[in-house]
Design a protein around this motif. Structure first.
Motif, mmCIF file in Angstrom:
data_model
loop_
_atom_site.group_PDB
_atom_site.id
_atom_site.type_symbol
_atom_site.label_atom_id
_atom_site.label_comp_id
_atom_site.label_asym_id
_atom_site.label_seq_id
_atom_site.Cartn_x
_atom_site.Cartn_y
_atom_site.Cartn_z
ATOM 1 N N VAL A 106 -22.009 -49.939 -20.503
ATOM 2 C CA VAL A 106 -23.118 -50.676 -19.875
ATOM 3 C C VAL A 106 -23.453 -50.066 -18.513
ATOM 4 O O VAL A 106 -24.626 -49.944 -18.151
ATOM 5 N N ALA A 107 -22.427 -49.657 -17.751
ATOM 6 C CA ALA A 107 -22.683 -49.036 -16.442
ATOM 7 C C ALA A 107 -23.429 -47.710 -16.613
ATOM 8 O O ALA A 107 -24.356 -47.401 -15.849
ATOM 9 N N TRP A 108 -23.041 -46.930 -17.607
ATOM 10 C CA TRP A 108 -23.701 -45.641 -17.892
ATOM 11 C C TRP A 108 -25.191 -45.869 -18.188
ATOM 12 O O TRP A 108 -26.060 -45.136 -17.708
ATOM 13 N N TRP A 109 -25.470 -46.941 -18.957
ATOM 14 C CA TRP A 109 -26.856 -47.262 -19.310
ATOM 15 C C TRP A 109 -27.620 -47.811 -18.101
ATOM 16 O O TRP A 109 -28.768 -47.445 -17.856
ATOM 17 N N SER A 110 -26.985 -48.710 -17.356
ATOM 18 C CA SER A 110 -27.712 -49.455 -16.327
ATOM 19 C C SER A 110 -27.896 -48.701 -15.003
ATOM 20 O O SER A 110 -28.871 -48.957 -14.293
ATOM 21 N N ILE B 46 -22.958 -40.298 -14.554
ATOM 22 C CA ILE B 46 -22.158 -39.228 -15.182
ATOM 23 C C ILE B 46 -20.672 -39.614 -15.175
ATOM 24 O O ILE B 46 -19.953 -39.415 -16.166
ATOM 25 N N GLU B 47 -20.231 -40.197 -14.064
ATOM 26 C CA GLU B 47 -18.824 -40.634 -13.977
ATOM 27 C C GLU B 47 -18.536 -41.710 -15.024
ATOM 28 O O GLU B 47 -17.466 -41.726 -15.636
ATOM 29 N N CYS B 48 -19.506 -42.621 -15.223
ATOM 30 C CA CYS B 48 -19.304 -43.713 -16.204
ATOM 31 C C CYS B 48 -19.251 -43.169 -17.637
ATOM 32 O O CYS B 48 -18.535 -43.713 -18.479
ATOM 33 N N ARG B 49 -20.011 -42.110 -17.895
ATOM 34 C CA ARG B 49 -19.963 -41.496 -19.229
ATOM 35 C C ARG B 49 -18.544 -40.960 -19.487
ATOM 36 O O ARG B 49 -17.992 -41.128 -20.575
ATOM 37 N N SER B 50 -17.954 -40.332 -18.488
ATOM 38 C CA SER B 50 -16.571 -39.845 -18.639
ATOM 39 C C SER B 50 -15.584 -40.995 -18.693
ATOM 40 O O SER B 50 -14.523 -40.880 -19.316
#
Lengths: 149, 100
Positions: A106-110, B46-50
């Motif tokens: 959700v963080a990656w999306w938001s 980018i950090e959240c994707r990892s």
């Protein structure tokens, strides 16, 4: 089901100042390390450490130690009870990793779409919902528990 | 932030519920704010994707520690520290495969 959840402040009396210091230090060191790796190795690599088990090793060790001391004082098998208490804690953490996964997704999306505050608060709310939901679901399905250890 | 989640994990019962707070995104919450301010939301994303990969590694780590404690009867500290190798292996293995 949620009625089984309670707050017990007596647990705080069992912990010593150095126990909190260990957790605080391990969390601080990992947070700084994640920042350092992100700065020098790139955001992609640094992001891995946002999900590093920073407090779990210290928490599991201290739970086992406290439970062992308490049960030994009562003349029970302290070591075994300590291990079981720590295993229950880490089993909960394994379940919580699904909520951590939801937080990251959700963080990656938001983050590119919402304001910074909303982009942090939304995944946090999702984390709480998934964590509690998964715990309740596991309880309802009746899987896990002390008797399997 | 790390101490807050650690405190909550300490006072709630039962232990399996308290364990959820051991997997709280405490470091992420502490770090993301700093990353957004210093390097922008795009880098934080980018950090959240990892972090997705890190969370999978976290699940493997927790499951391994549980197994070492419950089945192999290993002392808690040895299990918790020793299994960190699982986190590194899964995290970097998937990272090299998927993102590098």
């Amino acid at each position: 089901m949620l009625g089984a959840i309670r707050i017990d402040f007596t647990n705080l009396k069992r912990a010593r100042r150095q126990d909190y210091a260990i957790r605080f230090l391990s969390g601080g060191v990992i947070t700084m390390s994640a920042g350092f790796i992100a700065k020098h190795g790139g955001s992609s690599q640094g992001g891995l450490f946002l999900a590093f088990p920073a407090i779990l090793p210290a928490a599991a060790t201290l739970i086992a130690k406290h439970e062992c001391e308490e049960k030994t004082r009562k003349g029970l098998q302290g070591e075994k009870r300590g291990r079981i208490a720590a295993a229950l804690d880490t089993r909960g953490a394994a379940l919580g990793s699904a909520a951590m996964l939801a937080f990251a997704a959700v963080a990656w999306w938001s983050l590119p779409r919402l304001s910074p505050a909303a982009a942090v608060l939304t995944p946090t709310a999702i984390w709480a919902m998934v964590a509690v939901g998964a715990w309740v679901l596991r309880k309802k399905l009746g899987c896990g528990g002390r008797r399997r250890m | 932030m790390v101490s807050l989640f650690s405190f909550i994990g300490e006072i709630v019962e039962p232990k399996s519920f308290a364990g959820l707070f051991g997997a709280a995104p405490s470091i992420a919450l502490a770090s993301l704010g700093l990353t957004i301010v210093s390097r922008g939301a795009a880098n934080a994303a980018i950090e959240c994707r990892s972090m997705l990969i890190g969370a999978v590694a976290f699940g493997c780590y927790s499951a391994t520690v549980t197994r070492l404690l419950a089945r192999w009867r290993m002392p808690a500290m040895r299990a918790a520290i020793g299994a960190l190798g699982v986190w590194f292996a899964v995290a970097y293995g998937l990272w090299f495969l998927v993102l590098d």
